[in-house]
Motif scaffolding. Sequence first.
Motif, PDB file in Angstrom:
ATOM      1  N   TYR A 167      60.164  29.891 -35.734  1.00  0.00           N
ATOM      2  CA  TYR A 167      59.975  31.238 -36.399  1.00  0.00           C
ATOM      3  C   TYR A 167      58.719  31.821 -35.691  1.00  0.00           C
ATOM      4  CZ  TYR A 167      56.041  29.221 -39.207  1.00  0.00           C
ATOM      5  OH  TYR A 167      55.027  28.448 -39.669  1.00  0.00           O
ATOM      6  N   VAL A 168      58.691  33.240 -35.553  1.00  0.00           N
ATOM      7  CA  VAL A 168      57.698  33.993 -34.924  1.00  0.00           C
ATOM      8  C   VAL A 168      56.662  34.218 -36.239  1.00  0.00           C
ATOM      9  CG1 VAL A 168      58.705  35.980 -35.766  1.00  0.00           C
ATOM     10  CG2 VAL A 168      57.235  36.136 -33.764  1.00  0.00           C
ATOM     11  N   ASP A 169      55.337  34.089 -35.505  1.00  0.00           N
ATOM     12  CA  ASP A 169      54.084  34.200 -36.285  1.00  0.00           C
ATOM     13  C   ASP A 169      53.875  35.628 -36.625  1.00  0.00           C
ATOM     14  OD1 ASP A 169      51.999  33.612 -37.586  1.00  0.00           O
ATOM     15  OD2 ASP A 169      50.592  32.969 -35.854  1.00  0.00           O
ATOM     16  N   ASP A 170      54.578  35.967 -37.881  1.00  0.00           N
ATOM     17  CA  ASP A 170      54.143  37.305 -38.288  1.00  0.00           C
ATOM     18  C   ASP A 170      54.815  37.585 -39.781  1.00  0.00           C
ATOM     19  OD1 ASP A 170      57.031  37.754 -38.262  1.00  0.00           O
ATOM     20  OD2 ASP A 170      57.000  39.362 -36.822  1.00  0.00           O
ATOM     21  N   PRO A 171      54.595  38.440 -40.667  1.00  0.00           N
ATOM     22  CA  PRO A 171      55.268  38.477 -41.931  1.00  0.00           C
ATOM     23  C   PRO A 171      56.540  37.848 -42.012  1.00  0.00           C
ATOM     24  CG  PRO A 171      53.611  40.242 -41.453  1.00  0.00           C
ATOM     25  CD  PRO A 171      53.853  39.589 -40.138  1.00  0.00           C
ATOM     26  N   GLY A 225      64.248  40.877 -30.734  1.00  0.00           N
ATOM     27  CA  GLY A 225      63.887  41.575 -29.404  1.00  0.00           C
ATOM     28  C   GLY A 225      64.209  40.572 -28.333  1.00  0.00           C
ATOM     29  N   ALA A 226      63.705  40.932 -27.293  1.00  0.00           N
ATOM     30  CA  ALA A 226      63.792  39.990 -25.948  1.00  0.00           C
ATOM     31  C   ALA A 226      63.602  38.686 -26.329  1.00  0.00           C
ATOM     32  CB  ALA A 226      62.903  40.672 -24.707  1.00  0.00           C
ATOM     33  N   GLN A 227      62.477  38.085 -26.893  1.00  0.00           N
ATOM     34  CA  GLN A 227      61.934  36.915 -27.488  1.00  0.00           C
ATOM     35  C   GLN A 227      63.483  36.078 -27.812  1.00  0.00           C
ATOM     36  OE1 GLN A 227      59.652  35.503 -30.843  1.00  0.00           O
ATOM     37  NE2 GLN A 227      57.934  35.210 -29.339  1.00  0.00           N
ATOM     38  N   GLN A 228      63.952  36.549 -28.745  1.00  0.00           N
ATOM     39  CA  GLN A 228      65.144  35.777 -29.322  1.00  0.00           C
ATOM     40  C   GLN A 228      66.174  35.303 -28.155  1.00  0.00           C
ATOM     41  OE1 GLN A 228      66.757  38.007 -32.465  1.00  0.00           O
ATOM     42  NE2 GLN A 228      67.852  39.404 -31.038  1.00  0.00           N
ATOM     43  N   GLN A 234      66.749  29.373 -23.007  1.00  0.00           N
ATOM     44  CA  GLN A 234      66.016  28.139 -22.799  1.00  0.00           C
ATOM     45  C   GLN A 234      66.443  26.915 -23.605  1.00  0.00           C
ATOM     46  OE1 GLN A 234      61.534  29.040 -22.086  1.00  0.00           O
ATOM     47  NE2 GLN A 234      62.438  31.180 -21.700  1.00  0.00           N
ATOM     48  N   PHE A 235      66.549  27.129 -24.826  1.00  0.00           N
ATOM     49  CA  PHE A 235      67.050  26.036 -25.611  1.00  0.00           C
ATOM     50  C   PHE A 235      68.115  25.186 -25.033  1.00  0.00           C
ATOM     51  CE2 PHE A 235      65.367  26.437 -30.090  1.00  0.00           C
ATOM     52  CZ  PHE A 235      63.777  26.584 -29.742  1.00  0.00           C
ATOM     53  N   TYR A 247      69.341  35.450 -38.446  1.00  0.00           N
ATOM     54  CA  TYR A 247      69.448  36.688 -39.563  1.00  0.00           C
ATOM     55  C   TYR A 247      70.075  37.628 -38.762  1.00  0.00           C
ATOM     56  CZ  TYR A 247      65.099  38.301 -37.915  1.00  0.00           C
ATOM     57  OH  TYR A 247      64.121  39.064 -37.244  1.00  0.00           O
ATOM     58  N   SER A 248      70.084  38.843 -39.335  1.00  0.00           N
ATOM     59  CA  SER A 248      70.613  40.103 -38.961  1.00  0.00           C
ATOM     60  C   SER A 248      70.143  40.588 -37.647  1.00  0.00           C
ATOM     61  CB  SER A 248      70.699  41.223 -39.767  1.00  0.00           C
ATOM     62  OG  SER A 248      69.388  41.446 -40.307  1.00  0.00           O
ATOM     63  N   ALA A 249      68.862  40.154 -37.092  1.00  0.00           N
ATOM     64  CA  ALA A 249      68.351  40.551 -35.882  1.00  0.00           C
ATOM     65  C   ALA A 249      69.236  40.288 -34.643  1.00  0.00           C
ATOM     66  CB  ALA A 249      67.052  39.753 -35.613  1.00  0.00           C
ATOM     67  N   PHE A 250      70.187  39.272 -34.848  1.00  0.00           N
ATOM     68  CA  PHE A 250      71.044  38.696 -33.687  1.00  0.00           C
ATOM     69  C   PHE A 250      72.312  39.673 -33.625  1.00  0.00           C
ATOM     70  CE2 PHE A 250      70.413  34.415 -32.189  1.00  0.00           C
ATOM     71  CZ  PHE A 250      69.355  34.386 -32.360  1.00  0.00           C
TER      72      PHE A 250
END
Length: 379
Positions: A167-171, A225-228, A234-235, A247-250
Amino acid sequence: MKPVARILSIGLLAMTAWSVTAQAKDQVIGALFPMSGPNAMYGDIFGAGANLAVDHINADKLLEGKLSIKYEDSQALPQQGVIGMNKLVNVEGVPYVLSAFTGVSKAISTISARTKTVAVNGGGVGPDLAKLGPYFWNVIPLANDEVRAMVPYLVKERQYKRFVLVYVDDPLGAAINEDLGTTLPKVGAELVESLSIPTTAQQFSGIAARVRAANPDVVYIASYGAQQSQIVKQFRDNGIKQPLVSYSAFSIPQMQTLPEAKGVLYTTQAVDWESNDPVTKRFVEDYQAKYKKMPTAYVANYYNATRLFGLLAHELEAKGKPVTGENLLAQRNESKTFDMVGGKISFTEQGTVISPIQINEIVGDGQGSKIVTSVSEKN
């Protein structure tokens, strides 16, 4: 008719026409989207939905005047979002602003509340977005709803018991981490590892090694975003063969066409793109005609958020009331339900949308996604 009388008559007609035109006031709303930076792709997607709704509202003459959108670039950053929000509210004087991203939305919510400007989120999914006051609304299910819909399906139907979260380190990431930690034990599963990553990270071979060591049944990815895209690629390149879920970001095109994302499961609100209800059918057909591809949930969200303004402002104009944030809120509470893409929607007292959720699977080979099942977040 005498010349003088005729001139006066023509003048009165002209003044009457001018008066009618003057009363048909154009409406302007605002939008805080990332138009530059690593998340600019979202600005394009969100704007496509909002702009199509404006086209439909104006074509239908739903409002007395024309509707337009004033865009400000948030860069998906809270500080830039506050700058843009201040400009939209204090300079442009808009009563209604389209917002996106959890951090940006939380940052602008105090301005929204103080100035009684409606802010409507169709992209951010942090659960805290349900607690930002009466002038902050969400037309997208929040992360806790998506997690609670996905987990029972993964455990009961797919028999996945051991979860790893990246998980990304944000809220947003913190909220999903908390929700998985409390939801999984209730259905007989466990979160064996939670791995946080900085929002700017792009190298994940070290994280991949820790995922392999944990040997989970499934990996939940909470990024955007580009990170996902880089995480998934890479995985797979680093030998992680376990199923990936999110979740819906995909739902963005970059994920839908990524070869390594084939088979990924992700949640969105339920939308039947083949529905014959007039609003959905028109939206899908006109979007396909304009962009030569199928829409996504994000496009529908911002179409709905913009259409919502049109419906509310139409009712206010019919009553002779000014289109202000305060009146928009009162009209939303009075109207209760709205015909939108995907069917009728309504809102809770916290301003969150009540909507079923569906689980999607990325098909691969550039074919987008297929719906696996539709579920309720209460399951």
